[in-house]
Enzyme design. Structure first.
Site, PDB file in Angstrom:
ATOM      1  N   ASN A 137      18.193 -43.559  47.469  1.00  0.00           N
ATOM      2  CA  ASN A 137      18.851 -44.560  46.783  1.00  0.00           C
ATOM      3  C   ASN A 137      17.813 -45.479  46.262  1.00  0.00           C
ATOM      4  OD1 ASN A 137      20.717 -46.667  46.134  1.00  0.00           O
ATOM      5  ND2 ASN A 137      21.148 -46.933  48.456  1.00  0.00           N
ATOM      6  N   LYS A 179      18.545 -48.371  44.937  1.00  0.00           N
ATOM      7  CA  LYS A 179      19.181 -49.534  44.729  1.00  0.00           C
ATOM      8  C   LYS A 179      18.773 -50.350  43.410  1.00  0.00           C
ATOM      9  CE  LYS A 179      19.013 -49.487  49.748  1.00  0.00           C
ATOM     10  NZ  LYS A 179      18.803 -50.459  51.168  1.00  0.00           N
ATOM     11  N   HIS A 231      28.446 -47.916  50.636  1.00  0.00           N
ATOM     12  CA  HIS A 231      27.046 -48.469  51.471  1.00  0.00           C
ATOM     13  C   HIS A 231      27.320 -49.814  51.798  1.00  0.00           C
ATOM     14  CE1 HIS A 231      22.942 -49.729  51.884  1.00  0.00           C
ATOM     15  NE2 HIS A 231      22.584 -48.346  51.677  1.00  0.00           N
ATOM     16  N   GLU A 236      25.496 -52.367  52.141  1.00  0.00           N
ATOM     17  CA  GLU A 236      25.331 -53.520  51.058  1.00  0.00           C
ATOM     18  C   GLU A 236      26.586 -53.812  50.340  1.00  0.00           C
ATOM     19  OE1 GLU A 236      20.540 -52.324  51.587  1.00  0.00           O
ATOM     20  OE2 GLU A 236      21.669 -51.977  49.741  1.00  0.00           O
ATOM     21  N   GLU A 257      24.373 -44.745  58.531  1.00  0.00           N
ATOM     22  CA  GLU A 257      23.183 -45.950  58.422  1.00  0.00           C
ATOM     23  C   GLU A 257      23.199 -47.046  59.032  1.00  0.00           C
ATOM     24  OE1 GLU A 257      20.832 -45.617  54.232  1.00  0.00           O
ATOM     25  OE2 GLU A 257      22.933 -46.541  53.916  1.00  0.00           O
ATOM     26  N   GLY A 284      16.027 -50.959  55.600  1.00  0.00           N
ATOM     27  CA  GLY A 284      14.965 -51.870  55.332  1.00  0.00           C
ATOM     28  C   GLY A 284      14.100 -52.768  56.100  1.00  0.00           C
ATOM     29  N   SER A 330      15.461 -46.862  57.268  1.00  0.00           N
ATOM     30  CA  SER A 330      13.892 -46.767  57.693  1.00  0.00           C
ATOM     31  C   SER A 330      13.517 -45.447  57.882  1.00  0.00           C
ATOM     32  CB  SER A 330      13.616 -47.629  58.653  1.00  0.00           C
ATOM     33  OG  SER A 330      13.856 -49.021  58.177  1.00  0.00           O
TER      34      SER A 330
END
Length: 249
Positions: free
Chosen positions: A10, A12, A94, A96, A164, A170, A209
């Site tokens: 991904n 992003k 996701h 985000e 996730e 991240g 990560s």
């Protein structure tokens, strides 16, 4: 039961036309030996989809889609548009998107159905916050998410699930191997209870990560059928380093 792994990248909101060179390196590294063991995929920004889709041996996907096939939705793209330029997958739900845009489980389910309508595979993301984990709510949270985010027509052919933990995305932090195994076991149990034998075949990816240095340990865990990789997928050496962990299994 053997489930063919998937390692998905991904990107992003990263990448330009010049990033094709890095993508081409990933495609070149996805050689016959690796392709025999796993599937690979890259989800670049939507503006790069058509360019990247020209490489035949490495599938591409989008990072989001609208639930509608067309309409007055400025700035959005439909699943049909993704398919039209050669996309094969689309990430939906996701964290985000859930956190930054207020997407609900119902929104995610509608997007998954849109993906299927266009002939795409939906990668449905779920995960808990740090506060939820510290409160001991992880299993309850992700089980509720997977139940409400997956439509009844979910199959192992049209859907991939990606767990996730939000706090690990991240940040360089990862749950312990035991933590990941516990969550994936709970997710598998939920899938089997709802979808029967096919629930055993739905791919469960781990994300958060994932790096070449921890890939072997994470990808070897029970019910972990691959990875959804963020930052490490931007560099061919790192992304391939994760995928190549499967050569040792």
């Amino acid at each position: 039961m053997t489930v063919r792994p998937l390692v998905a990248g991904n990107w992003k909101m990263n990448g330009t036309k010049e990033s094709y060179e890095e993508f081409a390196k990933i495609a070149a590294g996805y050689d016959a030996a690796l392709a025999e063991k796993i599937d690979m995929l890259v989800c670049p920004p939507a503006v790069l989809l058509a360019q990247f889709a020209e490489v035949e041996n490495l599938p591409v996907g989008a990072q989001n889609c609208h639930a509608a096939a067309s309409g007055a939705h400025t700035g959005d793209i439909s699943a049909e548009m993704v398919a039209n330029v050669g996309g094969k997958y689309v990430i939906v739900g996701h964290s985000e998107r859930r956190e930054g845009y207020g997407e609900t489980d119902a929104d995610v389910a509608a997007k998954a159905e849109a993906a299927w309508r266009a002939g795409l595979v939906a990668i449905v993301c779920i995960g808990e916050s740090l506060e939820q984990r510290e409160a001991g709510e992880t299993i309850a949270v992700v089980t509720e998410q997977i139940t409400k985010s997956l439509p009844d027509a979910t199959t192992s052919a049209n859907t991939v699930v990606a767990y996730e933990p939000i706090w690990a995305i991240g940040t360089g932090k990862t749950p312990t191997a035991d933590d990941v195994a516990e969550v994936h076991a709970a997710l598998r149990k939920s899938l089997v209870e709802r979808f029967g034998e096919d629930g055993e075949k739905i791919r469960l990816l781990y994300g958060g990560s994932v790096k070449p240095t921890n890939a072997s340990e994470l990808l070897a865990l029970p019910n972990v059928n691959g990875a959804l990789v963020g930052g490490a997928s931007l560099k061919a050496a790192d992304f391939l380093g994760i995928a190549e962990a499967y050569k040792n299994f």
